[in-house]
Design a protein around this motif. Sequence first.
Motif, PDB file in Angstrom:
ATOM      1  N   LEU A 131       0.550   0.773 -12.951  1.00 33.54           N
ATOM      2  CA  LEU A 131       2.063   0.674 -13.024  1.00 33.54           C
ATOM      3  C   LEU A 131       2.475   0.901 -11.403  1.00 33.54           C
ATOM      4  CD1 LEU A 131       4.864   0.221 -14.220  1.00 33.54           C
ATOM      5  CD2 LEU A 131       5.069   2.717 -14.407  1.00 33.54           C
ATOM      6  N   GLY A 132       1.330   1.761 -10.762  1.00 36.69           N
ATOM      7  CA  GLY A 132       1.593   1.795  -9.219  1.00 36.69           C
ATOM      8  C   GLY A 132       1.376   0.452  -8.417  1.00 36.69           C
ATOM      9  N   ILE A 133       0.125  -0.102  -8.919  1.00 38.80           N
ATOM     10  CA  ILE A 133      -0.113  -1.157  -8.434  1.00 38.80           C
ATOM     11  C   ILE A 133       0.777  -2.453  -8.879  1.00 38.80           C
ATOM     12  CG2 ILE A 133      -2.044  -3.306  -8.498  1.00 38.80           C
ATOM     13  CD1 ILE A 133      -4.043  -1.181  -8.795  1.00 38.80           C
ATOM     14  N   LEU A 134       1.473  -2.562  -9.956  1.00 39.59           N
ATOM     15  CA  LEU A 134       2.394  -3.421 -10.435  1.00 39.59           C
ATOM     16  C   LEU A 134       3.772  -3.012  -9.147  1.00 39.59           C
ATOM     17  CD1 LEU A 134       2.505  -3.863 -14.144  1.00 39.59           C
ATOM     18  CD2 LEU A 134       2.103  -5.610 -12.214  1.00 39.59           C
ATOM     19  N   ILE A 135       4.098  -2.027  -9.062  1.00 39.39           N
ATOM     20  CA  ILE A 135       5.332  -1.642  -8.167  1.00 39.39           C
ATOM     21  C   ILE A 135       4.654  -2.162  -6.712  1.00 39.39           C
ATOM     22  CG2 ILE A 135       6.313   0.354  -6.725  1.00 39.39           C
ATOM     23  CD1 ILE A 135       6.294   1.992  -9.518  1.00 39.39           C
ATOM     24  N   GLY A 136       3.678  -1.935  -6.260  1.00 38.79           N
ATOM     25  CA  GLY A 136       3.199  -2.539  -4.845  1.00 38.79           C
ATOM     26  C   GLY A 136       3.317  -3.956  -4.920  1.00 38.79           C
ATOM     27  N   ALA A 186       0.812  -1.155  -0.084  1.00 38.82           N
ATOM     28  CA  ALA A 186       0.146  -0.023   0.037  1.00 38.82           C
ATOM     29  C   ALA A 186       0.901   1.230  -0.086  1.00 38.82           C
ATOM     30  CB  ALA A 186      -0.973   0.001   1.179  1.00 38.82           C
ATOM     31  N   TYR A 187       2.048   1.234   0.927  1.00 43.35           N
ATOM     32  CA  TYR A 187       2.909   2.418   0.714  1.00 43.35           C
ATOM     33  C   TYR A 187       3.515   2.616  -0.684  1.00 43.35           C
ATOM     34  CZ  TYR A 187       2.836   3.534   6.013  1.00 43.35           C
ATOM     35  OH  TYR A 187       2.514   3.554   7.214  1.00 43.35           O
ATOM     36  N   PHE A 188       4.143   1.346  -1.154  1.00 40.26           N
ATOM     37  CA  PHE A 188       4.611   1.321  -2.300  1.00 40.26           C
ATOM     38  C   PHE A 188       3.717   2.039  -3.532  1.00 40.26           C
ATOM     39  CE2 PHE A 188       7.234  -2.376  -0.647  1.00 40.26           C
ATOM     40  CZ  PHE A 188       8.182  -1.534   0.225  1.00 40.26           C
ATOM     41  N   THR A 189       2.712   1.488  -3.486  1.00 45.87           N
ATOM     42  CA  THR A 189       1.818   2.070  -4.692  1.00 45.87           C
ATOM     43  C   THR A 189       1.309   3.399  -4.256  1.00 45.87           C
ATOM     44  OG1 THR A 189       0.757  -0.137  -4.744  1.00 45.87           O
ATOM     45  CG2 THR A 189      -0.629   1.667  -5.620  1.00 45.87           C
ATOM     46  N   ALA A 190       1.051   3.879  -3.022  1.00 43.63           N
ATOM     47  CA  ALA A 190       0.654   5.220  -2.821  1.00 43.63           C
ATOM     48  C   ALA A 190       1.748   6.150  -3.296  1.00 43.63           C
ATOM     49  CB  ALA A 190       0.052   5.443  -1.487  1.00 43.63           C
TER      50      ALA A 190
END
Lengths: 294, 336
Positions: B101-106, B85-89
């Motif tokens: 891409l944000g969700i993939l990073i998470g 959650a932190y990574f995506t946010a």
Amino acid sequence: MNTVFGVPLPALLGQLLIGLINGSFYALLSLGLAIIFGLLRMINFAHGAQYMLGAFTAYLLLHFAGIGYWPALILTPIIVGVFGAVIERLFLQRLYGLDPLYGLLFTFGLALMLEGIFRYYYGASGQPYATPPSLAGGTNLGFMFLPNYRGWVVVASLLVCIGTWLLIEKTKLGAYLRAATENSTLVQAFGVNVPILLTLTYGLGVALAAFAGVLAAPIYQVSPLMGSNIIIVVFAVVVVGGMGSILGAIVTGYVLGITEGLTKVFYPEASNTVIFVIMAIVLLVRPAGLFGRE
Amino acid sequence: MAEIHTSTVPSDALDDRSVSKAEITARRLALIAGLLLLLVAPFLIYPVFIMKVLCFALFAAAFNLLIGYTGLLSFGHAAFFGGAAYFTAHSVKEWGVPPELGILIGTAGGAALGLIMGFFAIRRQGIYFSMITLSLAQMFFFFCLQAKFTHGEDGIQSVPRGHLFGFIDLNQPIAMYYTVAAIFLIGVFIIWRFVHSPFGMILKSIRENEQRAISLGYSVARYKLGAFVMSAALAGLAGGTKALVFQFATLTDVGWQTSGEVILMTLLGGIGTMLGPILGSAIVVMLGNYLATTGFPVTIITGAVFMICVLVFRRGVVGELAASRIGRKFGLARWL
């Protein structure tokens, strides 16, 4: 003023004392966990909650019955220990023979419930518990100022740890306990009442947690959250020490407490995590724990 | 189902041979009914509530991958969920990356955390494994408390949802809902494929008898680590999605209480079943929402449910249903 590695000596000794006090609690709690695990093959997740229960029982005894610190120090472990024994009789006995994970999950639920109940009535903030008058004030040791109560905590926890160790290693009851840990079926065949032994053992472990709770009450405030804050660290201590040895649990508790105190002096950012880091390193080098056997 | 028979597992270990045509039809109908329900749900129930359920359901299903199919009880899954959650946010808000891409990073972040934690944790078994995962997750919690990018107690607030693939505006509740539903379905499908793959079969054999799996020549540690990383990655997928839905990431999601909550969802629904964790998370989220309105502390109820489940209800709702007389008659155990 003397300095050690650029740190003033009094500050170093002060943190060392705090570390020793934390270590006293780690030792008492991991000792209880190790005793329970040894015989019941179960991790008592409620150990932190029972420690909190000890502190609260002392607090309630003082406020509703006017019973002071010294009687509470004896009464509380008995009350909470009996509570533990009842829990064991009513519930935990049904879980023997199942996967030990169920014992962990049950006691986790118990811990949540106890914490929730006290949070409901007392909120998340701490209640003050006064230091007993006989131990108020402090002593100047020449090189540092030692609050009497803190000195007492270290002495008391050492005495109880050594006493428990002697009870297990040197008495007949302890011999039964050690024998049942090795092979409970055989011990039962010799006519020892193993179910009673299990109940007593759990009660003893819980009583140790409650004793630690009473000791902690004047130092930290009496708070519903005090148990869950400490139990995870104690788990790490137990992983480092390995639960095979009673003495190992005690020694690891003190050593890691002192290490934590020293970290606060030299690298404060890591003081919360140093025990977990040590745990990770021990897992790499000696997965069974420093005193464990597998 | 045919692909299973090409696996290296001896076929008598599989009970799919006895599946009748009628049962396959029933199974398909149930699946279609479920999909339809997912499709119309936002028009019947408050969408944010269902999205919350779906995020936690995926989280619980990922957790179940480990406990249900490998026999490892992780007490640290909050680290992957909350960490992702932190990574995506952070990536969406500070780097301005698109939501997909944000969700993939998470997810990748969850997998990376899983690789590190798993590397240490699989050195021990049973309750030690649980205590180690709990301790390592607590370490990560303290890291999040002190690290700059998490903003400590405040958390990462007002995370923009952005435009999915550049043209779907996720600020529309319905668009967000169907995105979450799609992610949920993809996640559950991955889990289903994983469990029914040769890899999954080997995991089950490790759960049933680790010594024998070793003697058959399987590198047990590697399989366990694989399952751990898979489970962490999917928990990360759920956590990253949740950060977009609620537009924040806070310390709550990395705390040990969240690890306990996902255990409860799985235990209540049924460990080792496909539907159990999904049903369990729906019940727990509903219970949480209801109790929030009464002001009665959730932890008391949670603790009580834990104790009751362990004492009388170890197979969970779905597991008990499958083991009941009706369940056995219809062979529910095979497809729940």
